[in-house]
Design a protein around this motif. Sequence first.
Motif, mmCIF file in Angstrom:
data_model
loop_
_atom_site.group_PDB
_atom_site.id
_atom_site.type_symbol
_atom_site.label_atom_id
_atom_site.label_comp_id
_atom_site.label_asym_id
_atom_site.label_seq_id
_atom_site.Cartn_x
_atom_site.Cartn_y
_atom_site.Cartn_z
ATOM 1 N N ALA A 103 0.718 -1.119 -0.003
ATOM 2 C CA ALA A 103 -0.127 -0.029 0.061
ATOM 3 C C ALA A 103 0.952 1.212 -0.090
ATOM 4 O O ALA A 103 0.494 2.261 -0.475
ATOM 5 N N THR A 104 2.168 0.979 0.501
ATOM 6 C CA THR A 104 2.982 2.329 0.659
ATOM 7 C C THR A 104 3.166 2.924 -0.656
ATOM 8 O O THR A 104 3.257 3.945 -0.884
ATOM 9 N N GLU A 105 3.625 1.933 -1.579
ATOM 10 C CA GLU A 105 4.185 2.464 -2.975
ATOM 11 C C GLU A 105 2.834 2.852 -3.525
ATOM 12 O O GLU A 105 2.817 4.194 -4.556
ATOM 13 N N HIS A 119 -7.999 3.141 11.121
ATOM 14 C CA HIS A 119 -7.009 3.938 11.172
ATOM 15 C C HIS A 119 -5.796 3.309 12.125
ATOM 16 O O HIS A 119 -5.923 2.978 13.147
ATOM 17 N N ASN A 120 -4.507 3.669 11.802
ATOM 18 C CA ASN A 120 -3.246 3.521 12.270
ATOM 19 C C ASN A 120 -2.929 4.830 12.746
ATOM 20 O O ASN A 120 -2.634 5.759 11.891
ATOM 21 N N PRO A 121 -2.559 5.309 14.224
ATOM 22 C CA PRO A 121 -2.364 4.355 15.241
ATOM 23 C C PRO A 121 -3.618 4.098 15.980
ATOM 24 O O PRO A 121 -3.536 3.514 17.031
ATOM 25 N N THR A 164 -7.656 6.517 -0.441
ATOM 26 C CA THR A 164 -7.930 5.999 0.804
ATOM 27 C C THR A 164 -7.153 4.630 1.011
ATOM 28 O O THR A 164 -6.523 4.152 0.109
ATOM 29 N N ASP A 165 -6.773 4.655 2.354
ATOM 30 C CA ASP A 165 -5.746 3.591 2.705
ATOM 31 C C ASP A 165 -6.520 2.525 3.877
ATOM 32 O O ASP A 165 -6.728 2.974 4.785
ATOM 33 N N GLU A 166 -6.809 1.207 3.142
ATOM 34 C CA GLU A 166 -7.859 0.471 3.960
ATOM 35 C C GLU A 166 -6.837 -0.819 4.160
ATOM 36 O O GLU A 166 -7.557 -1.976 4.028
ATOM 37 N N VAL A 167 -5.768 -0.455 4.402
ATOM 38 C CA VAL A 167 -4.941 -1.881 4.722
ATOM 39 C C VAL A 167 -5.539 -2.804 5.894
ATOM 40 O O VAL A 167 -5.370 -3.879 6.176
ATOM 41 N N TYR A 168 -6.386 -2.106 6.813
ATOM 42 C CA TYR A 168 -6.978 -2.779 8.090
ATOM 43 C C TYR A 168 -8.369 -3.103 7.864
ATOM 44 O O TYR A 168 -9.085 -3.210 8.552
ATOM 45 N N GLU A 169 -8.677 -3.383 6.624
ATOM 46 C CA GLU A 169 -10.214 -3.274 6.217
ATOM 47 C C GLU A 169 -10.969 -4.678 6.809
ATOM 48 O O GLU A 169 -12.039 -4.340 7.092
ATOM 49 N N SER A 210 -5.485 -0.767 -0.896
ATOM 50 C CA SER A 210 -5.227 -1.788 0.110
ATOM 51 C C SER A 210 -3.971 -2.696 -0.103
ATOM 52 O O SER A 210 -3.304 -2.486 -0.957
ATOM 53 N N SER A 211 -3.733 -3.798 0.801
ATOM 54 C CA SER A 211 -2.516 -4.471 0.550
ATOM 55 C C SER A 211 -3.023 -6.055 1.330
ATOM 56 O O SER A 211 -3.622 -6.081 2.044
ATOM 57 N N ALA A 212 -2.007 -6.783 1.003
ATOM 58 C CA ALA A 212 -2.086 -8.382 1.507
ATOM 59 C C ALA A 212 -1.411 -8.298 2.862
ATOM 60 O O ALA A 212 -1.918 -9.266 3.626
ATOM 61 N N GLY A 213 -0.636 -7.523 3.302
ATOM 62 C CA GLY A 213 0.359 -7.482 4.428
ATOM 63 C C GLY A 213 -0.475 -7.931 5.837
ATOM 64 O O GLY A 213 -0.349 -8.990 6.291
ATOM 65 N N LYS A 214 -1.545 -7.016 6.101
ATOM 66 C CA LYS A 214 -2.291 -7.134 7.248
ATOM 67 C C LYS A 214 -3.286 -8.098 7.087
ATOM 68 O O LYS A 214 -3.555 -9.012 8.049
ATOM 69 N N THR A 215 -4.037 -8.403 6.262
ATOM 70 C CA THR A 215 -5.368 -9.152 5.993
ATOM 71 C C THR A 215 -4.704 -10.587 6.083
ATOM 72 O O THR A 215 -5.412 -11.466 6.605
ATOM 73 N N TRP A 227 5.698 -9.494 2.284
ATOM 74 C CA TRP A 227 5.607 -9.726 0.856
ATOM 75 C C TRP A 227 5.459 -8.442 0.185
ATOM 76 O O TRP A 227 5.930 -8.291 -1.104
ATOM 77 N N LYS A 228 5.048 -7.184 0.554
ATOM 78 C CA LYS A 228 4.554 -5.908 -0.045
ATOM 79 C C LYS A 228 3.946 -6.137 -1.223
ATOM 80 O O LYS A 228 4.366 -5.761 -2.311
ATOM 81 N N VAL A 229 2.621 -6.733 -1.114
ATOM 82 C CA VAL A 229 2.002 -6.731 -2.326
ATOM 83 C C VAL A 229 0.554 -5.878 -2.003
ATOM 84 O O VAL A 229 -0.077 -6.154 -0.960
HETATM 85 N N1 PMP Z 1 -0.942 1.907 5.629
HETATM 86 C C1 PMP Z 1 -1.086 1.816 7.150
HETATM 87 C C2 PMP Z 1 -2.043 2.688 7.753
HETATM 88 C C3 PMP Z 1 -0.158 0.973 7.712
HETATM 89 O O1 PMP Z 1 -0.328 0.917 8.983
HETATM 90 C C4 PMP Z 1 0.814 0.189 7.136
HETATM 91 C C5 PMP Z 1 1.965 -0.576 7.777
HETATM 92 N N2 PMP Z 1 1.709 -1.889 7.482
HETATM 93 C C6 PMP Z 1 1.053 0.361 5.718
HETATM 94 C C7 PMP Z 1 0.165 1.352 5.108
HETATM 95 C C8 PMP Z 1 2.058 -0.558 4.893
HETATM 96 O O2 PMP Z 1 1.200 -1.171 3.972
HETATM 97 P P1 PMP Z 1 2.222 -2.041 3.036
HETATM 98 O O3 PMP Z 1 3.194 -2.768 3.789
HETATM 99 O O4 PMP Z 1 1.283 -3.117 2.252
HETATM 100 O O5 PMP Z 1 2.940 -1.081 2.314
#
Ligand code: PMP
Length: 406
Positions: free
Chosen positions: A102-104, A175-177, A203-208, A233-238, A244-246
């Motif tokens: 999601a970062t990229e 939301h993080n944190p 929108t950043d929905e990685v914790y969806e 979104s991304s696969a990392g958290k789910t 893996w960073k996808v």
């Molecule tokens: N967005 C939020 C809100 C995060 O907490 C994080 C940390 N994992 C990321 C993005 C990073 O996601 P990714 O590892 O898929 O780049």
Amino acid sequence: MTGGRRSPYLASRLQGLGTTIFAEMSALAVATGSVNLGQGFPDTDGPAEISEAAVRAIRGGRNQYPPGAGEPELRRAVCEHRRRFYDQNFDPDTEVLVTAGATEAVTSAVLAFCETGDEVILIEPYYDSYPAAVALAGARPRLVPLRPPTWSLDLDALADAVTPRTRMVIVNSPHNPTGRVLDEPELAALAELCVRHDLLAVTDEVYEHLVHDGRHLPLASLPGMAERTVTISSAGKTFSFTGWKVGWACGPAPLVAAVRTVKQYLTYVSAAPLQPAVAVALGLPDSYFSEAAASLRERRDRLCAGLEAVGFTVSVPQAGYFVLAGIAGVGRFGAGDADRFCRELPERVGVVAIPASAFCERRPDLAGTVRFAFCKRPEVLDEALRRLSGLRPGPDGSAPAGPEPR
Ligand code: PMP
Ligand code: GLN
């Protein structure tokens, strides 16, 4: 933000970004043998069928550059997932881009959409890569606070944040944190603002899928938003594969094309054999997603109860895998300053946490707040609590000095 020393080599727009607090604190955890409740990564991997799919892809020769937008099966899986959970429709050929996490995706979107000097509305506390992305783009952040103790969005500040230079808003929910899941009135206010001022939304929905109380609603599903939102979104958290960073970005074809233009010159493409594996992951039955959340909810409750027993003031999160905790009721060391507290905690009791200031520019109200991660095995959380119990206030309620450095 963490600040950091001036570097003679960093461009002026990047001064102060230094090393991320997560890298710094994870290194401190290793150096001191501490339980690392700082950086958010699970200490167990996700389902074996997902890693087996990656192994099969590597052995099966899927090791060369994938197409620029990502492997078609992953793009299709992303679309099916968005349809299954949110009733959203995207075209896998033109409206989905696979990214290096999601970062990229977020950074590429900011670089794609912003002119130098444009303004980007960020919700504070913010994930630390957002202001960095804004700085990379030569743009400027405008901060809108979430207010404790409920972490509700300050809608007056939101309205005041818009200027003629505002280009976009980045919305992270869940939301993080804080663990806050923005509710419908807050999302409606954001949508109304974007439509009225013709702003783009990212929108950043990685914790969806890690929602413990409440329901996650994608901003793009609100009236007027589908055409102006890039959903990330991304696969990392789910799926518990943070390394893996996808990730992926979905939205209208012209917006996704602009993001792809940037992504192709940052990394060109990402992790070929991991993409079919993430496609398998996204197709897991509903039970996988609900069980992952339920397991995390148990660990949330375990850590929150334990922290309260030690004397922290806990703000129980609705979602995600972090809890914010006030330090006023524990140990006198650090003098109520969460930065100092977090720097000394590993030496003193062998636990790592992150100061909330890492997610803020100027929030004196959060100066005594720290973040703990609970995406760890129960026995690891128990060990952290055992170590933290050295901070428990005395029987008369007085705060102890805290254990001497180990
Ligand atoms: N967005 C939020 C809100 C995060 O907490 C994080 C940390 N994992 C990321 C993005 C990073 O996601 P990714 O590892 O898929 O780049
Ligand atoms: N998102 C993780 C966290 O908030 C950290 C990821 C990273 O280190 N960049 O702790």
